[in-house]
Design an enzyme around this catalytic site. Structure first.
Site, PDB file in Angstrom:
ATOM      1  N   THR A   1      44.547  36.988  61.128  1.00 57.12           N
ATOM      2  CA  THR A   1      45.300  38.076  61.771  1.00 57.12           C
ATOM      3  C   THR A   1      45.361  39.284  60.850  1.00 57.12           C
ATOM      4  OG1 THR A   1      46.607  36.441  62.939  1.00 57.12           O
ATOM      5  CG2 THR A   1      47.551  38.651  62.802  1.00 57.12           C
TER       6      THR A   1
ATOM      7  N   CYS B   1      43.347  35.296  26.975  1.00 56.27           N
ATOM      8  CA  CYS B   1      43.849  34.109  26.310  1.00 56.27           C
ATOM      9  C   CYS B   1      43.269  32.872  26.973  1.00 56.27           C
ATOM     10  CB  CYS B   1      45.364  34.084  26.412  1.00 56.27           C
ATOM     11  SG  CYS B   1      46.073  32.702  25.547  1.00 56.27           S
TER      12      CYS B   1
ATOM     13  N   SER C   1      39.427  48.160  46.564  1.00 57.67           N
ATOM     14  CA  SER C   1      40.696  47.431  46.615  1.00 57.67           C
ATOM     15  C   SER C   1      41.843  48.443  46.664  1.00 57.67           C
ATOM     16  CB  SER C   1      40.816  46.567  45.359  1.00 57.67           C
ATOM     17  OG  SER C   1      42.044  45.883  45.358  1.00 57.67           O
TER      18      SER C   1
ATOM     19  N   HIS D   1      45.037  48.341  45.947  1.00 64.09           N
ATOM     20  CA  HIS D   1      46.111  48.478  44.937  1.00 64.09           C
ATOM     21  C   HIS D   1      45.703  49.330  43.741  1.00 64.09           C
ATOM     22  CE1 HIS D   1      45.073  45.451  41.704  1.00 64.09           C
ATOM     23  NE2 HIS D   1      44.337  44.942  42.668  1.00 64.09           N
TER      24      HIS D   1
ATOM     25  N   ASN E   1      35.780  48.601  34.569  1.00 65.98           N
ATOM     26  CA  ASN E   1      37.243  48.658  34.543  1.00 65.98           C
ATOM     27  C   ASN E   1      37.805  48.762  33.129  1.00 65.98           C
ATOM     28  OD1 ASN E   1      35.961  46.024  34.978  1.00 65.98           O
ATOM     29  ND2 ASN E   1      37.967  45.172  34.479  1.00 65.98           N
TER      30      ASN E   1
ATOM     31  N   GLY F   1      39.809  43.183  46.278  1.00 62.69           N
ATOM     32  CA  GLY F   1      38.479  43.492  45.758  1.00 62.69           C
ATOM     33  C   GLY F   1      37.674  42.232  45.478  1.00 62.69           C
ATOM     34  N   THR F   2      38.346  41.209  44.990  1.00 59.98           N
ATOM     35  CA  THR F   2      37.660  39.951  44.685  1.00 59.98           C
ATOM     36  C   THR F   2      37.026  39.386  45.953  1.00 59.98           C
ATOM     37  OG1 THR F   2      39.214  39.509  42.889  1.00 59.98           O
ATOM     38  CG2 THR F   2      38.025  37.610  43.767  1.00 59.98           C
TER      39      THR F   2
ATOM     40  N   GLN G   1      36.983  50.395  40.959  1.00 61.70           N
ATOM     41  CA  GLN G   1      37.660  51.383  40.088  1.00 61.70           C
ATOM     42  C   GLN G   1      37.362  52.828  40.486  1.00 61.70           C
ATOM     43  OE1 GLN G   1      39.985  50.963  37.934  1.00 61.70           O
ATOM     44  NE2 GLN G   1      39.942  48.743  37.763  1.00 61.70           N
TER      45      GLN G   1
HETATM   46  N1  PLP Z   1      36.424  44.599  40.333  1.00 56.74           N
HETATM   47  C1  PLP Z   1      36.930  45.436  39.413  1.00 56.74           C
HETATM   48  C2  PLP Z   1      36.008  46.357  38.689  1.00 56.74           C
HETATM   49  C3  PLP Z   1      38.289  45.450  39.134  1.00 56.74           C
HETATM   50  O1  PLP Z   1      38.763  46.268  38.203  1.00 56.74           O
HETATM   51  C4  PLP Z   1      39.124  44.567  39.846  1.00 56.74           C
HETATM   52  C5  PLP Z   1      40.561  44.590  39.537  1.00 56.74           C
HETATM   53  O2  PLP Z   1      41.228  43.731  39.251  1.00 56.74           O
HETATM   54  C6  PLP Z   1      38.562  43.713  40.804  1.00 56.74           C
HETATM   55  C7  PLP Z   1      37.205  43.760  41.011  1.00 56.74           C
HETATM   56  C8  PLP Z   1      39.399  42.753  41.593  1.00 56.74           C
HETATM   57  O3  PLP Z   1      40.163  43.425  42.532  1.00 56.74           O
HETATM   58  P1  PLP Z   1      41.431  42.681  43.186  1.00 56.74           P
HETATM   59  O4  PLP Z   1      42.482  42.641  42.142  1.00 56.74           O
HETATM   60  O5  PLP Z   1      41.822  43.537  44.338  1.00 56.74           O
HETATM   61  O6  PLP Z   1      40.955  41.343  43.595  1.00 56.74           O
END
Ligand code: PLP
Length: 405
Positions: free
Chosen positions: A239, A327, A201, A203, A153, A74-75, A181
């Site tokens: 790839t 933290c 994303s 996962h 999130n 997602g990032t 999310q």
């Molecule tokens: N954006 C949101 C709202 C998320 O909750 C997350 C989760 O960590 C991310 C982006 C980043 O996704 P990823 O962990 O797949 O990079």
């Protein structure tokens, strides 16, 4: 205390890989491990299953397969969307986003500021909602992109993305939404939403970590963020991660099939859990609007409790949840999302997120409700002592749970 069981209530952080997903992936790890770009059939025959997986992900998003670009997470999807929009309008040096975005966007904004861009971080209301009037007045003739998340999130609060997209379109501004999310929790129709870019994303959807996707509307500008080979029709070098793409496709199919029933089952479970906590434990309040929020998320503030202490007791009982603390250099800082909503530091530091998912049952909620009141009592009985002790230990070890997920 009850005998320890494993109870995972942190599905916004990540989700368990579904057995069906693992099963779909396994042949592509064991047997069909070729490179899809190879000239021989052992490699290029993989294009068919890849196309099928792309179609499944597209279906989940209400998109066409050619509008899907696979990424690593997602990032990366978020970074790639911003990069594309900025590259499309090199003379426009203004970005609009919100104060409650995931760090993937907040940090990218900070990097862009260092490179001379101006970034407007829209404030949110006390219940985490967005004032669309503020958005409208923030958009300028030199705004290159607006990036506004769909579902938060930490709190689960939803922004009205269709209206946001219409406002941006009206002002000629490219619009990206971080929808990481959302899949599996709400129905998505990217085309109807009118967004230019939308990130997800795998996962968060019962597929493995390390694979994501960016929806790029058919006529939206796109400049590759990762350059190299001509994979993804020249939109992302590297790839293809074949087994993970296959797993993502399978997870998308499962989510499509299960969404209507799961949505109401999880909502029912979350509502029962939340109502019981709010009525059975004194001095607990909910963070965020309940009018528009994800069906699975509950963010609760426990007065006179340090979240890190409570998380530790929950962990000892086999229960996984998250706090909003991060933290940083040995100190526990309250979540930037709760702080942006104007929560006092104590309340933010006493807040816990429970996020439910496909594999949670009524028994999980019963178990939580059985152990949680005693834990809160224990922490309140030794005012701050235990919690502070644990927080200090966590801070020293740098292992405080962080809600950057
Ligand atoms: N954006 C949101 C709202 C998320 O909750 C997350 C989760 O960590 C991310 C982006 C980043 O996704 P990823 O962990 O797949 O990079």
């Amino acid at each position: 205390m009850n005998s320890r069981r494993f109870c995972y209530l942190d599905n916004n952080a990540t989700t368990r890989v579904a057995p069906e997903v693992l099963e779909a992936m396994t042949p592509f790890l064991k047997d069909h491990w070729g490179n899809p770009s190879s000239a021989y059939s052992f490699g290029h025959q993989l294009s068919k299953p890849l196309d099928k997986a792309r179609a499944s992900v597209a279906d989940l998003l209400g998109a066409e397969p050619m509008e899907i670009v696979f990424t690593s997470c997602g990032t990366e999807s978020n970074n790639a969307a911003w990069n594309s929009a900025l590259a499309a309008h090199p003379r426009k040096k203004h970005i609009v986003t919100t104060t409650v975005e995931h760090s993937a966007n907040i940090k990218f904004g900070q990097v862009m500021e260092e490179r001379g861009y101006k970034v407007t971080y829209l404030k949110v209301e006390a219940d985490g909602t967005l004032d669309l009037g503020e958005l409208e007045s923030a958009l300028r003739s030199d705004t290159a992109v607006a990036s506004i998340m769909w579902a938060n999130n930490e709190t689960g609060v939803l922004f009205p993305i269709e209206e946001v997209a219409a406002i941006c379109r009206g002002k000629g501004v490219l619009f990206h939404t971080d929808a990481v999310q959302v899949p599996g929790k709400l129905k998505i129709n990217a085309r109807a939403l009118g967004v230019d870019y939308l990130s997800i994303s795998a996962h968060k959807l019962h597929a493995p970590k390390g694979i994501g996707a960016l929806y790029v509307r058919r006529r939206a500008p796109f400049t590759p963020y990762i350059v190299g080979g001509s994979q993804e029709k020249g939109r992302r070098g590297g790839t293809e991660n074949v087994p993970y793409v296959i797993g993502f496709g399978k997870a998308a199919e499962l989510a499509q099939d299960m969404l209507p029933d799961e949505n109401s089952r999880i909502r029912g479970l979350r509502d029962r859990m939340e109502k019981a906590i709010l009525t059975q434990i004194p001095r607990v309040t909910r963070n965020g609007s309940i009018r528009e929020r994800l069906p699975n998320t509950s963010n609760l503030a426990f007065e006179h409790v340090e979240a890190e202490g409570l998380l530790h007791l929950l962990d000892e009982a086999g229960i996984c949840a998250s706090s909003g603390s991060a933290c940083t250099t040995g100190a526990i800082n309250p979540s930037h999302v709760l702080t942006a909503m104007g929560l006092k530091s104590d309340r933010a530091r006493g807040s816990i997120r429970f996020s439910l998912g496909l594999y949670n049952s009524e028994e999980d909620v019963d178990y939580l409700l059985e152990v949680l009141p005693g834990m809160v009592q224990k922490l309140r009985g030794e005012p701050g002592k235990m919690a502070r002790h644990r927080s200090a230990k966590l801070a020293a070890s740098g292992k405080a749970h962080s809600l950057q997920t």
